[in-house]
Scaffold this active site. Structure first.
Site, PDB file in Angstrom:
ATOM      1  N   GLU A 194     -13.872 -22.473 -16.127  1.00  0.00           N
ATOM      2  CA  GLU A 194     -14.360 -23.023 -14.847  1.00  0.00           C
ATOM      3  C   GLU A 194     -14.193 -24.546 -14.820  1.00  0.00           C
ATOM      4  O   GLU A 194     -15.152 -25.296 -14.571  1.00  0.00           O
ATOM      5  CB  GLU A 194     -15.817 -22.595 -14.584  1.00  0.00           C
ATOM      6  CG  GLU A 194     -15.935 -21.087 -14.444  1.00  0.00           C
ATOM      7  CD  GLU A 194     -17.235 -20.577 -13.829  1.00  0.00           C
ATOM      8  OE1 GLU A 194     -18.177 -21.371 -13.637  1.00  0.00           O
ATOM      9  OE2 GLU A 194     -17.294 -19.369 -13.527  1.00  0.00           O
ATOM     10  N   GLU A 227     -14.527 -13.022 -16.011  1.00  0.00           N
ATOM     11  CA  GLU A 227     -15.944 -12.897 -15.666  1.00  0.00           C
ATOM     12  C   GLU A 227     -16.028 -12.110 -14.365  1.00  0.00           C
ATOM     13  O   GLU A 227     -15.499 -12.549 -13.336  1.00  0.00           O
ATOM     14  CB  GLU A 227     -16.615 -14.272 -15.500  1.00  0.00           C
ATOM     15  CG  GLU A 227     -16.710 -15.027 -16.820  1.00  0.00           C
ATOM     16  CD  GLU A 227     -17.521 -16.314 -16.738  1.00  0.00           C
ATOM     17  OE1 GLU A 227     -18.408 -16.408 -15.870  1.00  0.00           O
ATOM     18  OE2 GLU A 227     -17.247 -17.218 -17.557  1.00  0.00           O
TER      19      GLU A 227
HETATM   20  O1  AHR Z   1     -21.756 -15.795 -16.881  1.00  0.00           O
HETATM   21  C1  AHR Z   1     -22.602 -16.870 -16.601  1.00  0.00           C
HETATM   22  C2  AHR Z   1     -21.835 -18.105 -16.153  1.00  0.00           C
HETATM   23  O2  AHR Z   1     -21.167 -17.845 -14.970  1.00  0.00           O
HETATM   24  C3  AHR Z   1     -20.739 -18.581 -17.077  1.00  0.00           C
HETATM   25  O3  AHR Z   1     -21.211 -19.368 -18.104  1.00  0.00           O
HETATM   26  C4  AHR Z   1     -19.869 -19.385 -16.167  1.00  0.00           C
HETATM   27  O4  AHR Z   1     -18.531 -19.399 -16.580  1.00  0.00           O
HETATM   28  C5  AHR Z   1     -20.065 -18.716 -14.812  1.00  0.00           C
HETATM   29  O5  AHR Z   1     -20.326 -19.630 -13.815  1.00  0.00           O
END
Ligand code: AHR
Length: 532
Positions: free
Chosen positions: A207, A331
């Site tokens: 991110e 994710e």
């Molecule tokens: O999964 C929780 C958080 O969500 C992670 O650390 C981040 O990459 C995303 O914003």
């Protein structure tokens, strides 16, 4: 919302059933599969995992310590290892997440008693008085031990936001240099691992548009090039660049355009990450207590992922028609607003219900259908965080409904995708604002060694669907078996006190000379396996 009524109940024995006569179903949905002409391989990595130093994920969830009264293997929770082995977990992404861009790998090696205590990015979200100090008891050696116990490939997210190419390259050498070569290999051996870890998958930041450095796409592309150009080549890597925040209102297409524009002339990454949260954090939708509109809202937001994949794929195609870069959806999951944590310090933990299990089935069907574009996907996160498969608190532990969907979809791993031809009307459903159209059924299929797997999800809260499956060409099903995950209560969940409320049951299937028939209940996920 009502569809054609189901007319006759399916006959046939539970479990494997043989071809034979029986009552004919009036099917609501006719499905045709052509197993003789399959598509791309469904990488096992689409069923991957993510664990981060956050709340109760690593400490307690996974690492209980060698002297714990909780059953463990070298300090790692034994039940977690056993369950992950059962799923054939193909990979584990670690150490973050946002944590990764503040992590310095050297803090996590050497004698555990002497490791430094360091700041954890997630401290800012801890409840007042609760501490997130990173003890570094779980470092790269403990992580690799976990991977080996489970049989999973490591996927390391490297620190770009607060680190240097040198720190990154040293970590790569420490992990991958053969014994007896560079000093870092000797240091690794002195810390207990003579043989290299052989890490293939490297995330270059996380991110980077947000917690990984708040960069523009062009700034990140410049960092990416510097971080990978001198990558120590002990093991051929699969390098993953930070991709878009796919759940943004516009899908964050500008990030993809900007990154690939700034990468012109440089070797493209092997993987381009997409984060796609079914993000309810700014809504009133709760994880455990909800109404019909809130059930459908979650599923509607979930299925938008497919459009996001296609739009970003088309965008990348403008820069690289050969599509050398594949997506890594590292994710994904349903994320609700805080307030239902299993305990306050286990931030981002939430109950997982049948609704989330149905969402899981829909997400996997998307990954399977898009298998030619997606190289890997990692649920966020495996234990005690967001879309968890497991919840743990000390000696209490349970498998959530999402775990069972991972288990039911396991036969797809490594199979070849089989297109599903189906005509079935969309549902007109209530959502948070008015009504919306939602696919009436979600589906995907694959074939591996004459075993055909068809998975289906019925999002309807009111109607079962009678299904007839026909195989194209000369293919015939000789045996069939099916499992269903459902519950009469859409809010059903598993808890420490009641761990088996939602679990798969056998579904009756009728196998005929030219078709297979069954009934998919409302609010359910079904996996059918055919021997052909
Ligand atoms: O999964 C929780 C958080 O969500 C992670 O650390 C981040 O990459 C995303 O914003």
């Amino acid at each position: 919302m009502r569809r054609r009524t189901f007319l006759k109940a399916a006959g046939g024995a539970a479990g494997w059933s043989l071809a034979g006569p029986g009552p004919v179903l009036a099917a609501d949905a006719e499905i045709e599969l052509a197993p003789a002409t399959p598509g791309p391989v469904i990488s096992p990595h689409l069923y991957g995992h993510f664990i981060e130093h956050l709340g109760g994920v690593i400490y307690d969830g996974i690492w209980v310590g060698r002297n714990s009264k909780i059953a463990n293997v070298d300090g790692i929770r034994r039940q977690f290892v056993d369950d992950m082995k059962r799923l054939g977990a193909p990979n584990l992404r670690w150490p973050g997440g946002c944590f990764a861009d503040g992590y310095h790998w050297r803090d996590g090696i050497g004698r555990q008693a002497e490791r430094p205590r360091t700041y954890n990015y997630w401290q800012r979200q801890m409840p007042p008085g609760a501490d997130a100090t990173e003890t570094n008891q779980f470092g790269i050696h403990e992580f690799m031990r976990l991977c080996r116990l489970v049989g999973a490939q490591p996927y390391l997210a490297a620190n770009v936001g607060s680190s240097t190419p040198k720190e990154f390259h040293d970590w790569v050498s420490y992990c991958n240099a053969p014994a007896g070569t560079v000093s870092l290999a000797e240091e690794r051996a002195s810390n207990g691992d003579k043989e290299p870890f052989g890490v293939t998958y490297w995330g270059v930041g996380n991110e980077s548009w947000g917690c990984g450095g708040n960069m523009t796409p062009a700034e990140y592309a410049a960092h990416y090039r510097r971080f990978v150009t001198q990558f120590p080549g002990y093991t051929r890597p699969f390098l993953v660049a930070t991709g878009p925040r796919g759940h943004s209102a516009d899908g964050d297409i500008g990030w993809t355009t900007g990154f690939f524009e700034a990468m012109r002339g440089a070797p493209p990454p092997d993987g381009f990450s997409i984060h796609y949260y079914t993000d309810l954090r700014r809504t009133k939708v709760k994880p455990g207590d909800f109404n019909a509109a809130e059930w459908y809202e979650v599923l509607l937001r979930g299925v938008r992922l497919e459009k996001v994949i296609e739009e970003h794929w088309n965008e990348i195609g403008k820069f690289d028609a050969a599509h050398r870069t594949k997506f890594v959806i590292d994710e994904w999951g349903v994320w609700y607003a805080p307030g239902s944590e299993i305990k306050p310090a286990y931030i981002l933990s939430q109950p997982i219900t049948l609704r989330d299990a149905v969402h899981t089935g829909m997400a996997f069907d998307i990954f399977n259908r898009q298998a030619g574009k997606v190289a890997m996907a990692n649920v966020a996160q495996t234990i005690n965080c967001i879309h968890s498969l497991f919840l743990a608190d000390g000696d209490q532990y349970c498998r959530t409904p999402a775990f069972h969907v991972f288990d039911m979809y396991r036969p797809h791993m490594g199979g070849r995708m089989v297109p599903v031809r189906m005509q079935f009307p969309e549902l007109n459903v209530p959502v948070l604002e008015g009504t919306a159209r939602l696919p009436g059924l979600s589906s995907s299929a694959s074939i591996r060694e004459r075993r055909l797997t068809l998975t289906l999800t019925n999002p309807s809260l009111s109607d079962a669907v009678a299904i007839r499956v026909r195989l194209a060409g000369q293919s015939r099903a000789t045996e069939a078996r099916a499992a269903v995950l459902t519950h009469s209560d859409m809010r059903a969940t598993n808890s420490f006190a009641h761990p088996d409320v939602v679990k798969p049951e056998t579904l009756q299937v009728e196998t005929r000379s030219d078709s297979v028939e069954f009934r998919i209940p409302r609010q359910s996920v079904v996996a059918v396996e055919l021997a052909i």
